[in-house]
Design a protein around this motif. Structure first.
Motif, mmCIF file in Angstrom:
data_model
loop_
_atom_site.group_PDB
_atom_site.id
_atom_site.type_symbol
_atom_site.label_atom_id
_atom_site.label_comp_id
_atom_site.label_asym_id
_atom_site.label_seq_id
_atom_site.Cartn_x
_atom_site.Cartn_y
_atom_site.Cartn_z
ATOM 1 N N UNK A 47 52.082 42.672 38.513
ATOM 2 C CA UNK A 47 50.896 42.718 37.656
ATOM 3 C C UNK A 47 50.947 41.704 36.524
ATOM 4 N N UNK A 48 52.170 41.331 36.096
ATOM 5 C CA UNK A 48 52.302 40.352 35.020
ATOM 6 C C UNK A 48 52.731 38.983 35.544
ATOM 7 N N UNK A 49 52.721 38.816 36.864
ATOM 8 C CA UNK A 49 53.213 37.582 37.460
ATOM 9 C C UNK A 49 52.444 36.337 37.052
ATOM 10 N N UNK A 50 51.139 36.474 36.786
ATOM 11 C CA UNK A 50 50.344 35.316 36.377
ATOM 12 C C UNK A 50 50.493 35.036 34.880
ATOM 13 N N UNK A 51 51.012 35.994 34.121
ATOM 14 C CA UNK A 51 51.183 35.819 32.673
ATOM 15 C C UNK A 51 52.604 35.379 32.326
ATOM 16 N N UNK A 52 53.585 35.858 33.105
ATOM 17 C CA UNK A 52 54.998 35.590 32.818
ATOM 18 C C UNK A 52 55.647 34.999 34.061
ATOM 19 N N UNK A 53 56.286 33.860 33.903
ATOM 20 C CA UNK A 53 57.061 33.282 34.995
ATOM 21 C C UNK A 53 58.443 33.940 34.963
ATOM 22 N N UNK A 54 58.641 34.939 35.813
ATOM 23 C CA UNK A 54 59.892 35.696 35.787
ATOM 24 C C UNK A 54 61.095 34.857 36.242
ATOM 25 N N UNK A 55 60.842 33.660 36.788
ATOM 26 C CA UNK A 55 61.947 32.776 37.161
ATOM 27 C C UNK A 55 62.491 32.029 35.951
ATOM 28 N N UNK A 56 61.596 31.635 35.028
ATOM 29 C CA UNK A 56 62.015 30.715 33.973
ATOM 30 C C UNK A 56 61.765 31.227 32.561
ATOM 31 N N UNK A 57 60.881 32.193 32.399
ATOM 32 C CA UNK A 57 60.449 32.568 31.050
ATOM 33 C C UNK A 57 61.018 33.892 30.557
ATOM 34 N N UNK A 58 61.720 34.622 31.410
ATOM 35 C CA UNK A 58 62.305 35.892 30.975
ATOM 36 C C UNK A 58 63.448 35.607 30.003
ATOM 37 N N UNK A 59 63.484 36.335 28.895
ATOM 38 C CA UNK A 59 64.485 36.092 27.862
ATOM 39 C C UNK A 59 65.183 37.389 27.470
ATOM 40 N N UNK A 60 66.450 37.287 27.093
ATOM 41 C CA UNK A 60 67.179 38.441 26.573
ATOM 42 C C UNK A 60 66.464 38.942 25.321
ATOM 43 N N UNK A 61 66.262 40.232 25.259
ATOM 44 C CA UNK A 61 65.548 40.828 24.137
ATOM 45 C C UNK A 61 64.097 41.133 24.446
ATOM 46 N N UNK A 62 63.556 40.581 25.554
ATOM 47 C CA UNK A 62 62.212 40.967 25.984
ATOM 48 C C UNK A 62 62.202 42.472 26.272
ATOM 49 N N UNK A 63 61.082 43.116 26.020
ATOM 50 C CA UNK A 63 60.995 44.562 26.230
ATOM 51 C C UNK A 63 59.839 44.909 27.155
ATOM 52 N N UNK A 64 59.932 46.077 27.768
ATOM 53 C CA UNK A 64 58.857 46.549 28.637
ATOM 54 C C UNK A 64 58.776 48.062 28.561
ATOM 55 N N UNK B 195 51.789 41.583 26.469
ATOM 56 C CA UNK B 195 50.968 41.667 27.677
ATOM 57 C C UNK B 195 50.819 43.140 28.033
ATOM 58 N N UNK B 196 49.596 43.567 28.341
ATOM 59 C CA UNK B 196 49.338 44.970 28.679
ATOM 60 C C UNK B 196 48.430 45.057 29.896
ATOM 61 N N UNK B 197 48.609 46.113 30.681
ATOM 62 C CA UNK B 197 47.799 46.320 31.880
ATOM 63 C C UNK B 197 47.583 47.804 32.099
ATOM 64 N N UNK B 198 46.380 48.145 32.581
ATOM 65 C CA UNK B 198 46.000 49.543 32.824
ATOM 66 C C UNK B 198 45.382 49.646 34.211
ATOM 67 N N UNK B 199 45.837 50.652 34.972
ATOM 68 C CA UNK B 199 45.238 50.896 36.291
ATOM 69 C C UNK B 199 43.897 51.588 36.103
ATOM 70 N N UNK B 200 42.868 51.085 36.792
ATOM 71 C CA UNK B 200 41.532 51.680 36.677
ATOM 72 C C UNK B 200 40.783 51.456 37.978
ATOM 73 N N UNK B 201 40.007 52.458 38.375
ATOM 74 C CA UNK B 201 39.212 52.368 39.596
ATOM 75 C C UNK B 201 37.752 52.598 39.274
ATOM 76 N N UNK B 202 36.939 51.607 39.545
ATOM 77 C CA UNK B 202 35.490 51.754 39.340
ATOM 78 C C UNK B 202 34.917 52.649 40.430
ATOM 79 N N UNK B 203 33.838 53.322 40.104
ATOM 80 C CA UNK B 203 33.199 54.215 41.074
ATOM 81 C C UNK B 203 32.810 53.433 42.321
#
Length: 441
Positions: free
Chosen positions: A193-210, A245-253
């Motif tokens: 879900x955060x793949x387009x916002x964060x490059x988990x190959x190169x941008x992940x840093x020690x101290x990042x939180x989730x 970065x934040x994401x919420x699951x939602x389903x439209x009618x």
């Protein structure tokens, strides 16, 4: 039990004192040893009662592919010919080993010499009606009665609950998620879900939180592995390089569910950030030493290390421009997208699409392999604009998104507020939050 009685009845209890081994000082009082045989009162009736009592054991396991009644009972420590025959011959009991493997099994047995005698066997698996797989489960119960073994099958409702978890990156996302007790399925969803916002190959840093709020399905309190959305993330927060970065699951009618930012913009991009579900990446979009040609050269693509046979997906809607073999690329698929864009998927072990076919985003087009100039199984992926290679992560990050319809805004606002409250709760207590609400479907 009779062996225990023999030992107890044939022995007397002795009380004694032992003088110290060290030398006794001249002015110390004399030390003497006292021995007295004791016979506890009423021991014989207690041993007799113990000999008549039954030791009840509980065992749990899951059904496996190729299981038989005998192999399952053997793993459960049950040596009961009558039970084995019943499981093979009774039509209801035989359902235990039909269908998919991975059903939850709990046995209650009485310990006897040479094995255990079955008292009750409860097997929980998917609902009989495929339309109810997400809401119900099958509970198959086999138990011993005065008249012998009986079996019954019933449909029961799955329990839904939301759990929370949070962590801090020290090395990798999976390592931090393991420390936080998050299931692997939840970790993969976070990366997706955060793949387009964060490059988990190169941008992940020690101290990042989730932090994540995720849904669990359980059958009589046991988590189930067979529902499609077991472990679905309902809301998540990721702080990378001090950016939130934040994401919420939602389903439209009447529509499909998806992830949205708090402002209502979709987290689903027109292009996926990766042609593989979250996996180890062997090299990034950078210069590298070519393992075959033994020279330094521009590596205008991304190599994803993964086992042979791992599905490869189209990162966007397109048409198959090429499907076949190309020298060092081995088996390769080239997709043509709109706006003079194309993607290349090389070293495939197999190809699942033909030239000229239309494919949708996320569709499987082949599988990871090591054909062509490859030293091991991996996928070589390229993104081109007007024939020139570009960084695929940057393209995915800048691709278009959709927003919620006006009719869904009010309901989404309520869902988002609840999701943010749940995420805030992870800062104090990562525990069960209770039954998931209908708005968080």
């Amino acid at each position: 039990m009779s062996a225990i009685a023999t030992v107890l009845l044939g022995s007397a209890v002795t009380a004694f004192g032992v003088a110290p081994l060290t030398a006794t000082p001249p002015d110390s009082p004399p030390t003497r040893q006292v021995v007295q045989a004791l016979q506890p009162e009423g021991l014989a009736p207690q041993v007799a009662a113990l000999d008549l009592s039954e030791l009840v054991l509980h065992r749990s396991d899951t059904t496996r592919s190729g299981d038989t009644a005998d192999s399952l009972l053997r793993r459960l420590g049950i040596s009961d010919a009558e039970a084995a025959t019943f499981l093979r011959s009774n039509a209801v009991a035989a359902q235990m080993l039909t269908g998919r493997a991975g059903k939850l099994v709990h046995a209650r047995l009485v310990s006897e010499a040479g094995g255990g005698r079955l008292q009750q066997l409860v097997v929980k698996g998917p609902a009989a009606d495929s339309q109810q797989h997400e809401t119900h489960f099958t509970r198959l119960t086999i138990e011993r009665t005065a008249a012998g073994l009986v079996a019954r099958s019933e449909q029961a409702e799955l329990q839904r609950s939301a759990r929370v978890g949070s962590g801090t990156i020290e090395s990798t996302l999976f390592a931090a998620a393991d420390d936080a007790g998050l299931p692997d399925a939840v970790t993969s969803q976070l990366a997706e879900m955060f793949g387009a916002d964060i490059d988990f190959r190169r941008e992940l840093r020690r101290g990042d939180t989730f932090a994540a709020v995720y849904e669990t399905r359980s059958a009589d309190g046991e988590p189930v592995p067979w529902t499609a959305d077991a472990g679905r993330v309902l809301a998540a927060r990721f702080v990378n390089r001090d950016k939130l970065h934040e994401a919420i699951w939602f389903q439209e009618e009447g529509g499909r569910g998806g992830y949205f930012a708090p402002d209502g913009s979709s987290k689903v991009r027109g292009l996926l950030a990766s042609p593989l579900a979250f996996s180890r990446v062997t090299s990034g979009f950078a210069m590298r030493f070519h393992p075959i040609q033994k020279t330094w050269r521009a590596h205008l693509g991304v190599d994803y290390g993964a086992p042979t046979g791992t599905p490869v997906r189209a990162v966007g809607d397109g048409v198959v421009e090429f499907s076949g073999v190309q020298n060092g690329y081995g088996n390769v698929v080239v997709l043509k997208h709109r706006d003079d864009r194309s993607t290349v998927y090389a070293h495939l072990s197999r190809i699942d699409v033909n030239r000229g076919a239309s494919v949708a985003q996320g569709a499987t087009i082949g599988a990871v392999g090591s054909t062509g100039w490859a030293t091991g199984p991996h996928l070589h992926f390229e993104f081109k604009v007007k024939g020139q290679q570009v960084d695929p992560v940057q393209i995915a990050r800048s691709s278009e998104t959709v927003t919620l319809s006006a009719a869904s805004r009010a309901r989404f606002k309520q869902t988002a507020a609840l999701a943010m409250d749940r995420l805030d709760a992870t800062r104090s207590s990562p525990a069960t939050l209770g039954t998931a609400t209908a708005s968080a479907r």
